[in-house]
Design an enzyme around this catalytic site. Structure first.
Site, PDB file in Angstrom:
ATOM      1  N   CYS A   1       0.786  -1.227   0.000  1.00 51.59           N
ATOM      2  CA  CYS A   1       0.000   0.000   0.000  1.00 51.59           C
ATOM      3  C   CYS A   1       0.821   1.281   0.000  1.00 51.59           C
ATOM      4  O   CYS A   1       0.470   2.219  -0.727  1.00 51.59           O
ATOM      5  CB  CYS A   1      -1.051   0.007   1.104  1.00 51.59           C
ATOM      6  SG  CYS A   1      -0.589  -0.852   2.591  1.00 51.59           S
TER       7      CYS A   1
ATOM      8  N   ARG B   1       7.596 -10.896   4.929  1.00 54.17           N
ATOM      9  CA  ARG B   1       7.328 -10.735   6.360  1.00 54.17           C
ATOM     10  C   ARG B   1       8.090 -11.787   7.130  1.00 54.17           C
ATOM     11  O   ARG B   1       8.199 -12.931   6.692  1.00 54.17           O
ATOM     12  CB  ARG B   1       5.822 -10.850   6.633  1.00 54.17           C
ATOM     13  CG  ARG B   1       5.062  -9.752   5.925  1.00 54.17           C
ATOM     14  CD  ARG B   1       3.578  -9.827   6.123  1.00 54.17           C
ATOM     15  NE  ARG B   1       2.929  -8.853   5.246  1.00 54.17           N
ATOM     16  CZ  ARG B   1       1.613  -8.719   5.143  1.00 54.17           C
ATOM     17  NH1 ARG B   1       0.807  -9.475   5.858  1.00 54.17           N
ATOM     18  NH2 ARG B   1       1.111  -7.816   4.320  1.00 54.17           N
TER      19      ARG B   1
ATOM     20  N   GLN C   1       0.664 -10.892  -3.191  1.00 49.86           N
ATOM     21  CA  GLN C   1      -0.754 -10.596  -3.026  1.00 49.86           C
ATOM     22  C   GLN C   1      -1.360 -10.184  -4.354  1.00 49.86           C
ATOM     23  O   GLN C   1      -0.702  -9.516  -5.148  1.00 49.86           O
ATOM     24  CB  GLN C   1      -0.928  -9.430  -2.043  1.00 49.86           C
ATOM     25  CG  GLN C   1      -0.389  -9.710  -0.665  1.00 49.86           C
ATOM     26  CD  GLN C   1      -0.505  -8.490   0.234  1.00 49.86           C
ATOM     27  OE1 GLN C   1      -0.227  -7.381  -0.168  1.00 49.86           O
ATOM     28  NE2 GLN C   1      -0.913  -8.714   1.470  1.00 49.86           N
TER      29      GLN C   1
ATOM     30  N   ASP D   1      -3.096  -7.818  -4.990  1.00 56.40           N
ATOM     31  CA  ASP D   1      -3.445  -6.643  -4.221  1.00 56.40           C
ATOM     32  C   ASP D   1      -4.015  -5.541  -5.118  1.00 56.40           C
ATOM     33  O   ASP D   1      -3.730  -5.489  -6.305  1.00 56.40           O
ATOM     34  CB  ASP D   1      -2.154  -6.120  -3.576  1.00 56.40           C
ATOM     35  CG  ASP D   1      -2.410  -5.399  -2.271  1.00 56.40           C
ATOM     36  OD1 ASP D   1      -3.594  -5.265  -1.896  1.00 56.40           O
ATOM     37  OD2 ASP D   1      -1.440  -4.974  -1.634  1.00 56.40           O
TER      38      ASP D   1
ATOM     39  N   HIS E   1      -5.490  -1.244  -4.507  1.00 54.48           N
ATOM     40  CA  HIS E   1      -5.944  -0.174  -3.626  1.00 54.48           C
ATOM     41  C   HIS E   1      -6.814   0.765  -4.427  1.00 54.48           C
ATOM     42  O   HIS E   1      -6.436   1.194  -5.514  1.00 54.48           O
ATOM     43  CB  HIS E   1      -4.740   0.540  -3.011  1.00 54.48           C
ATOM     44  CG  HIS E   1      -3.940  -0.359  -2.133  1.00 54.48           C
ATOM     45  ND1 HIS E   1      -2.847  -1.065  -2.587  1.00 54.48           N
ATOM     46  CD2 HIS E   1      -4.127  -0.739  -0.852  1.00 54.48           C
ATOM     47  CE1 HIS E   1      -2.381  -1.813  -1.611  1.00 54.48           C
ATOM     48  NE2 HIS E   1      -3.131  -1.654  -0.541  1.00 54.48           N
TER      49      HIS E   1
ATOM     50  N   LYS F   1     -13.927  -4.324   7.933  1.00 56.98           N
ATOM     51  CA  LYS F   1     -13.504  -5.156   6.806  1.00 56.98           C
ATOM     52  C   LYS F   1     -14.401  -6.356   6.657  1.00 56.98           C
ATOM     53  O   LYS F   1     -15.125  -6.734   7.575  1.00 56.98           O
ATOM     54  CB  LYS F   1     -12.064  -5.610   6.983  1.00 56.98           C
ATOM     55  CG  LYS F   1     -11.843  -6.486   8.198  1.00 56.98           C
ATOM     56  CD  LYS F   1     -10.364  -6.608   8.487  1.00 56.98           C
ATOM     57  CE  LYS F   1     -10.086  -7.448   9.713  1.00 56.98           C
ATOM     58  NZ  LYS F   1      -9.814  -8.840   9.427  1.00 56.98           N
TER      59      LYS F   1
ATOM     60  N   HIS G   1      -8.541  -1.456   0.648  1.00 59.10           N
ATOM     61  CA  HIS G   1      -7.519  -2.475   0.385  1.00 59.10           C
ATOM     62  C   HIS G   1      -8.291  -3.749   0.089  1.00 59.10           C
ATOM     63  O   HIS G   1      -9.191  -4.104   0.839  1.00 59.10           O
ATOM     64  CB  HIS G   1      -6.662  -2.748   1.618  1.00 59.10           C
ATOM     65  CG  HIS G   1      -6.064  -1.537   2.262  1.00 59.10           C
ATOM     66  ND1 HIS G   1      -4.725  -1.294   2.253  1.00 59.10           N
ATOM     67  CD2 HIS G   1      -6.638  -0.515   2.946  1.00 59.10           C
ATOM     68  CE1 HIS G   1      -4.472  -0.182   2.916  1.00 59.10           C
ATOM     69  NE2 HIS G   1      -5.613   0.320   3.350  1.00 59.10           N
TER      70      HIS G   1
END
Length: 672
Positions: free
Chosen positions: A354, A383, A401, A403, A405, A488, A534
RNA sequence: GCCGGAAUAGCUCAGCUGGUAGAGCAACGCAUUCGUAAUGCGUGGGUCGUCGGUUCGAAUCCGAUUUCCGGCUCCA
């Protein structure tokens, strides 16, 4: 929280302060539950408060049976190890356990001996008797039993207005709310499964006990069926199938939790990515690419560093800077401090995408007319997971991911959320993962851990709730399950064996736009703060693939299968012809193999079956003559048996394009 | 990270109380050319995870270490 792809905090894509862990732990438990190992069902076995006293009314007959088995276990254990200090022995979703402290560490052979002793206890047909005491009597009794070590604390957990009860069977007496079967002989079918470490009260600062896991069923047949089920689960394990089918590797020399995708697994991933990319393009997303590493300052702004440095790979410091510090005599501890206080800069392997996407947004001015901006990336993040947590593809240290945004106005929020939810649903359904539940995570109004105004929260929660309801999801709203920056929705997926995995997530964020001071110009010509969403429908490619492998047990639909068709020439003479045919099919984009071994047809079929190739086409002289193939499909019972080459191509094309799900081959394991 | 277990051929595994490694499958070769889940014969392949110790001698015993497995804990 394991949600999106379940890698820590993938749901909290944006990072931030720690959340209430209560609910997470519960879901985590279910999450990683491997059927070979019963886990405590927190409703019954939870370590918190007095939940270990489920109360007489709440135990089902099966739980009663298993809890009784736990007492029988303790009875047997104390006969063999009188010095053992007992903690608790609740039933679980799949069995029971008893936590004990014992200097001798128990091994498999010990379990056999204990089990044998348990059978003796059962045979003695001891009666389970309940009696109640005062608190003082209970204390005295526990001391006289030599069980004050943990039991006194457990006793203290019982509230004053609740009865203090013991259960006695034979020589064994235990502080226990019940309930139990009347006689030990009622417990006929049980088995001790394994021993594992477990912290007292689930707290790593407390002593670590030995947890003996077992299971019990009303009948021997059910026990056998359960054990068979465990075996099936073992065969379905994505690590096992991944190895057999060469889908991925995790290499010691590369590093723990770092996935190498093989050519075969690469096809799986590529197909999944292509699929989702196609859908995103249709839905107005823009694909972006950002680096794997970025300056520490970026992650200071986002809040990742240094607050969450323990779950990140350590920062990278420039060589020259490092050299200068070394000549200054700066030690490691000092360097760590300076990195934290910002007097030394460095780079961080990104734990989330992000901040990079936010910088892309900030890279040009925006007006309300240009919103929403939807930036998508298959972004790889890193991570630092604890070594003991790593697990195949489902918990790794580097993962990608799917991912994106979305930056939008508050007014657009509802529609954007709905779009994300719809997409996630569609993706799960396309892959046959239709047994999912939807969890709506809301804030806990009594907590101060959240950022943003109450007004924003209400709007966000209302928008999420409305979207979930409009789309007709059966969802469960869970208070305290929100991210710190906003509510979420998580998609919790159940695989074919009933295990739950948290994959997709859609999160609303008011925090990061603020931290990065994002803006757009409104119709009023004033600066306004955009809202961020997200979202990651798969979560991560790694975890999703792991789940998918288990879901299909390696029997992928044609569009995903690394090898879609294998041609089986009847004899060597037909191999060149088969190769020609294969080349034609490959030219059309199909993934085709030819079995050129000097084997009989049966052996070739067996090989293709074992390798889970979805479709086989036998090429014999007859087929060549007729311009046909003899089709044998593992996943499509209604496939045409003797299509012409043209029919076969068209059929295969339809098979791939439709993304049809496989029909379970019931002949799985037919081989000896 | 913690507790426990494991690591032997590409895969699955055997190898008792120490005497310098074995099977099946896979691979390769030869023969076979076969009609819907295993054709036969043969060959090659392992410094027994790594490092150190005990011993005349270690896959085997001891210690350390790495990785994996099962839990626990963690998971922005």
């Amino acid at each position: 929280m394991r949600t999106a792809a379940g890698h820590k905090g993938e749901s909290e894509i944006a990072g931030g302060p720690p959340r209430n862990q209560r609910g997470s732990r519960r879901s985590r438990r279910r999450d990683s539950r491997h059927p070979s190992v019963p886990r405590p069902d927190s409703k019954v076995a939870g370590d918190r408060g007095r939940s270990y006293h489920p109360g007489m009314a709440t135990m089902s007959p099966l739980e009663e049976l298993r809890h009784s088995a736990a007492h029988i276990l303790a009875t047997a254990l104390l006969r063999l190890y009188p010095e053992a200090k007992l903690d608790i022995g609740p039933p679980t979703r799949e069995g029971f356990y008893y936590d004990v402290e014992l200097d001798h560490s128990l091994h498999a052979e010990d379990l056999e001996r204990i089990e044998e002793e348990m059978r003796r206890v059962v045979k003695e047909n001891q009666k389970f008797e309940r009696f109640e005491t005062t608190r003082a009597e209970a204390e005295e009794l526990l001391r006289s039993l030599g069980q004050e070590r943990f039991k006194l604390g457990r006793l203290a957990d019982i509230p004053d207005d609740e009865a203090i009860s013991f259960y006695r069977n034979g020589e064994f007496t235990d502080l226990c709310a019940g309930t139990h079967v009347p006689y030990t002989k009622k417990v006929k079918a049980f088995k001790l499964l394994q021993v594992a470490g477990a912290y007292h009260r689930g707290d790593e600062n407390q002593p670590q006990l030995q947890r003996i896991y077992g299971t019990a069923f009303p009948t021997r047949e059910e026990l056998e069926a359960y054990l068979a089920h465990l075996e099936e689960a073992r065969q379905r394990d994505h690590r096992r199938i991944g190895k057999d089918l060469h889908l991925f590797q995790i290499d010691e020399e590369v590093g723990q939790g770092l996935v190498l995708w093989t050519p075969e697994g690469g096809i799986l991933r590529q197909e999944l990515q292509d699929y989702i990319r196609g859908r995103l393009n249709q839905q107005g997303y823009a694909q972006v690419f950002t680096p794997h590493i970025g300056k520490l300052g970026l992650f200071r702004t986002s809040g990742h560093f240094p607050f969450y440095k323990d779950s990140q790979f350590p920062p990278v410091v420039e060589g020259e800077e490092l050299h200068r510090l070394a000549t200054e005599g700066c030690g490691c501890a000092e360097l760590a401090n300076r990195l934290e206080d910002g007097s030394v800069d460095g780079y961080l392997l990104k734990p989330m995408n992000c901040p990079m996407h936010i910088r892309l947004y900030a890279g040009r001015p925006h007006s309300y007319r240009s919103l929403p901006v939807r930036l998508a990336e298959f972004g790889t993040v890193y991570r630092w997971e604890q070594s003991g947590e790593l697990n195949g593809l489902t918990r790794v240290r580097g993962f990608t991911q799917d991912d994106a945004h979305i930056f939008c106005t508050p007014d657009q929020l509802g529609g954007e959320i709905a779009g994300c939810l719809r997409l996630t649903r569609e993706i799960l359904e396309t892959l046959g993962l239709d047994q999912y539940r939807v969890r709506l995570g809301l804030r806990d109004p009594d907590s101060d851990k959240y950022v943003g105004s109450a007004e924003n929260w209400e709007r966000a929660e209302a928008a999420l709730t409305a979207a979930v309801e409009d789309l007709g999801f059966a969802y469960s709203a869970e208070t305290g399950e929100a991210a710190f920056y906003g509510p979420k929705v998580d998609f919790v997926v159940e695989d074919a064996l009933g295990r739950e995995w948290q994959l997709g997530t859609v999160q609303v964020d008011y925090n990061l736009p603020e931290r990065f001071d994002l803006a757009y110009t409104g119709a009023d010509n004033q600066k306004h703060r955009p809202v961020m969403i997200h979202r990651a429908p798969f979560g991560s490619l790694e975890r999703f693939t792991g789940v998918l492998i288990e879901h299909f047990a390696g029997n992928f639909p044609t569009w995903l299968a690394p090898e879609q068709v294998r041609l089986l020439p009847m004899n060597d003479e037909l191999v060149p012809f088969a190769e020609e045919l294969a080349a034609d099919l490959r030219a059309e984009g199909f993934r085709v193999g030819v079995d050129g071994h000097a084997d009989k047809l049966g052996a070739k079929i067996r090989r293709a079956e074992t390798e889970k190739v979805p479709h086989m086409a036998v090429i014999g002289a007859r087929e060549r003559e007729a311009g046909r193939v003899s089709l044998r499909s593992r996943i499509r019972p209604d496939a045409p048996e003797q299509p012409t080459l043209e029919e076969f191509r068209a059929w295969l094309r339809g098979e791939v394009d439709s993304k049809r799900l496989p029909v379970r081959p019931e002949a799985e394991g037919k081989k000896a």
